[in-house]
Scaffold this active site. Structure first.
Site, PDB file in Angstrom:
ATOM      1  N   VAL A   9      21.140 -14.312   1.884  1.00 12.85           N
ATOM      2  CA  VAL A   9      22.091 -15.400   1.637  1.00 12.85           C
ATOM      3  C   VAL A   9      21.246 -16.667   1.594  1.00 12.85           C
ATOM      4  O   VAL A   9      20.339 -16.847   2.413  1.00 12.85           O
ATOM      5  CB  VAL A   9      23.152 -15.472   2.762  1.00 12.85           C
ATOM      6  CG1 VAL A   9      24.034 -16.705   2.592  1.00 12.85           C
ATOM      7  CG2 VAL A   9      23.991 -14.207   2.758  1.00 12.85           C
ATOM      8  N   GLU A  63      24.579 -12.936  -7.300  1.00 12.63           N
ATOM      9  CA  GLU A  63      23.606 -12.711  -8.385  1.00 12.63           C
ATOM     10  C   GLU A  63      22.768 -11.480  -8.054  1.00 12.63           C
ATOM     11  O   GLU A  63      22.255 -11.346  -6.943  1.00 12.63           O
ATOM     12  CB  GLU A  63      22.684 -13.925  -8.547  1.00 12.63           C
ATOM     13  CG  GLU A  63      21.719 -13.740  -9.716  1.00 12.63           C
ATOM     14  CD  GLU A  63      20.731 -14.884  -9.879  1.00 12.63           C
ATOM     15  OE1 GLU A  63      20.928 -15.708 -10.774  1.00 12.63           O
ATOM     16  OE2 GLU A  63      19.761 -14.946  -9.096  1.00 12.63           O
TER      17      GLU A  63
HETATM   18  P1  0O2 Z   1      15.230 -18.064  -4.653  1.00 18.78           P
HETATM   19  O1  0O2 Z   1      14.395 -18.488  -3.492  1.00 18.78           O
HETATM   20  O2  0O2 Z   1      14.788 -16.766  -5.259  1.00 18.78           O
HETATM   21  O3  0O2 Z   1      16.700 -18.100  -4.383  1.00 18.78           O
HETATM   22  P2  0O2 Z   1      18.257 -22.260 -11.052  1.00 18.78           P
HETATM   23  O4  0O2 Z   1      18.848 -21.419  -9.945  1.00 18.78           O
HETATM   24  O5  0O2 Z   1      18.873 -23.601 -11.171  1.00 18.78           O
HETATM   25  O6  0O2 Z   1      16.735 -22.342 -10.950  1.00 18.78           O
HETATM   26  P3  0O2 Z   1      19.778 -20.702 -12.907  1.00 18.78           P
HETATM   27  O7  0O2 Z   1      19.863 -20.861 -14.405  1.00 18.78           O
HETATM   28  O8  0O2 Z   1      20.983 -21.006 -12.082  1.00 18.78           O
HETATM   29  O9  0O2 Z   1      18.512 -21.537 -12.415  1.00 18.78           O
HETATM   30  O10 0O2 Z   1      19.429 -19.250 -12.575  1.00 18.78           O
HETATM   31  P4  0O2 Z   1      18.329 -18.292 -13.152  1.00 18.78           P
HETATM   32  O11 0O2 Z   1      17.232 -19.023 -13.853  1.00 18.78           O
HETATM   33  O12 0O2 Z   1      19.025 -17.200 -13.882  1.00 18.78           O
HETATM   34  O13 0O2 Z   1      17.800 -17.711 -11.805  1.00 18.78           O
HETATM   35  C1  0O2 Z   1      17.203 -18.475 -10.804  1.00 18.78           C
HETATM   36  C2  0O2 Z   1      16.528 -17.504  -9.859  1.00 18.78           C
HETATM   37  O14 0O2 Z   1      15.726 -16.610 -10.646  1.00 18.78           O
HETATM   38  C3  0O2 Z   1      15.551 -18.199  -8.941  1.00 18.78           C
HETATM   39  O15 0O2 Z   1      16.233 -18.540  -7.763  1.00 18.78           O
HETATM   40  C4  0O2 Z   1      14.476 -17.159  -8.722  1.00 18.78           C
HETATM   41  O16 0O2 Z   1      14.895 -16.201  -7.769  1.00 18.78           O
HETATM   42  C5  0O2 Z   1      14.425 -16.485 -10.069  1.00 18.78           C
HETATM   43  N1  0O2 Z   1      13.516 -17.179 -10.996  1.00 18.78           N
HETATM   44  C6  0O2 Z   1      13.852 -17.792 -12.137  1.00 18.78           C
HETATM   45  N2  0O2 Z   1      12.769 -18.298 -12.748  1.00 18.78           N
HETATM   46  C7  0O2 Z   1      11.708 -17.992 -11.972  1.00 18.78           C
HETATM   47  C8  0O2 Z   1      10.300 -18.217 -12.083  1.00 18.78           C
HETATM   48  O17 0O2 Z   1       9.786 -18.833 -13.021  1.00 18.78           O
HETATM   49  N3  0O2 Z   1       9.536 -17.726 -11.057  1.00 18.78           N
HETATM   50  C9  0O2 Z   1      10.053 -17.039 -10.011  1.00 18.78           C
HETATM   51  N4  0O2 Z   1       9.219 -16.598  -9.061  1.00 18.78           N
HETATM   52  N5  0O2 Z   1      11.380 -16.814  -9.881  1.00 18.78           N
HETATM   53  C10 0O2 Z   1      12.186 -17.280 -10.842  1.00 18.78           C
HETATM   54  P5  0O2 Z   1      15.771 -19.785  -6.881  1.00 18.78           P
HETATM   55  O18 0O2 Z   1      16.993 -20.416  -6.323  1.00 18.78           O
HETATM   56  O19 0O2 Z   1      14.850 -20.675  -7.680  1.00 18.78           O
HETATM   57  O20 0O2 Z   1      14.905 -19.164  -5.767  1.00 18.78           O
END
Ligand code: 0O2
Length: 208
Positions: free
Chosen positions: A45, A138
């Site tokens: 979470v 997600e």
């Molecule tokens: P954590 O710590 O994993 O929760 P956003 O959430 O605003 O960045 P969006 O469009 O809402 O973007 O969602 P997206 O891009 O589908 O998914 C975001 C999550 O995908 C990220 O969550 C990461 O877990 C993963 N992710 C996306 N791009 C990258 C990347 O370039 N490198 C890595 N390592 N992970 C990525 P969080 O909240 O950033 O992080």
């Protein structure tokens, strides 16, 4: 309980239940002596600090957070082969206990960073004392190689906050391609690996 704890409790319940369900699915394949498209499952979470940071960055008001922040509950499913990812995607579509709201295929369309994974946003009901509550979660589905790359890149990001020097950015793209090549090579010996797994599982018995 504090307000945040109360707000996050249904998300915690959803993550716990989803982890159990996907782990059971893996065991069901193994029980039949078949290759499981699921290798392992983790979930978390989002922390309160991370939720607050995203609310500021994406300008999300508190009253729309449940709809607009789709990754407060997050499940990650790791697979051995790229094909397995799409099998898991199909299995999720067939389920009646979760509805797919959105999908993002970052395998066919890798992110500019080099990131690859398949993302699904689902609606999932948890049962609370006052009735059912729909939770948005997600699910990220990726191979072990994609997970290795994303884990290392995520760690590096703590230092650079997404603003990588050019040489590191280039190397990250190169390593992401190398990880994908590894996945392609592994796919070419998939039958051999699966045969070995069947022999191994038979002699090892059930996982706990
Ligand atoms: P954590 O710590 O994993 O929760 P956003 O959430 O605003 O960045 P969006 O469009 O809402 O973007 O969602 P997206 O891009 O589908 O998914 C975001 C999550 O995908 C990220 O969550 C990461 O877990 C993963 N992710 C996306 N791009 C990258 C990347 O370039 N490198 C890595 N390592 N992970 C990525 P969080 O909240 O950033 O992080």
């Amino acid at each position: 309980m504090k307000d945040w704890d109360l707000f996050l409790w249904p998300y915690q319940q959803a993550v716990s239940e989803l982890k159990v369900k996907f782990r059971s699915l893996r065991q069901s394949f193994l029980n039949k002596g078949e290759h499981s498209p699921i290798e392992f499952v983790v979930g978390r979470v989002k922390t309160v600090d991370s939720i607050k940071e995203k609310m500021t960055r994406r300008v999300i008001a508190p009253d729309v957070i449940e709809n607009d922040m789709q990754d407060i509950a997050g499940i990650r499913i790791m697979c051995q082969f790229v094909d397995d990812i799409y099998r898991v995607v199909d299995l999720i579509h067939q389920r009646q206990d979760m509805q797919v709201i959105e999908e993002r295929d970052y395998i066919q369309n890798a992110k500019p960073s080099g990131y690859r994974s398949y993302h699904m946003v689902i609606s999932y009901s948890v049962f609370l004392p006052d009735g059912p509550k729909k939770i948005i979660a997600e699910i990220q589905i990726r191979t072990l190689a994609m997970n290795f790359w994303a884990t290392v890149e995520h760690t590096l990001n703590y230092k650079y906050q997404g603003k990588y020097p050019e040489d590191i950015s280039k190397r990250l793209k190169t390593t992401a391609e190398a990880a994908y090549k590894l996945d392609e090579e592994m796919s070419s010996i998939k039958d051999e690996v699966q045969e070995a797994q069947r022999i191994f599982t038979k002699s090892k018995g059930k996982e706990q």
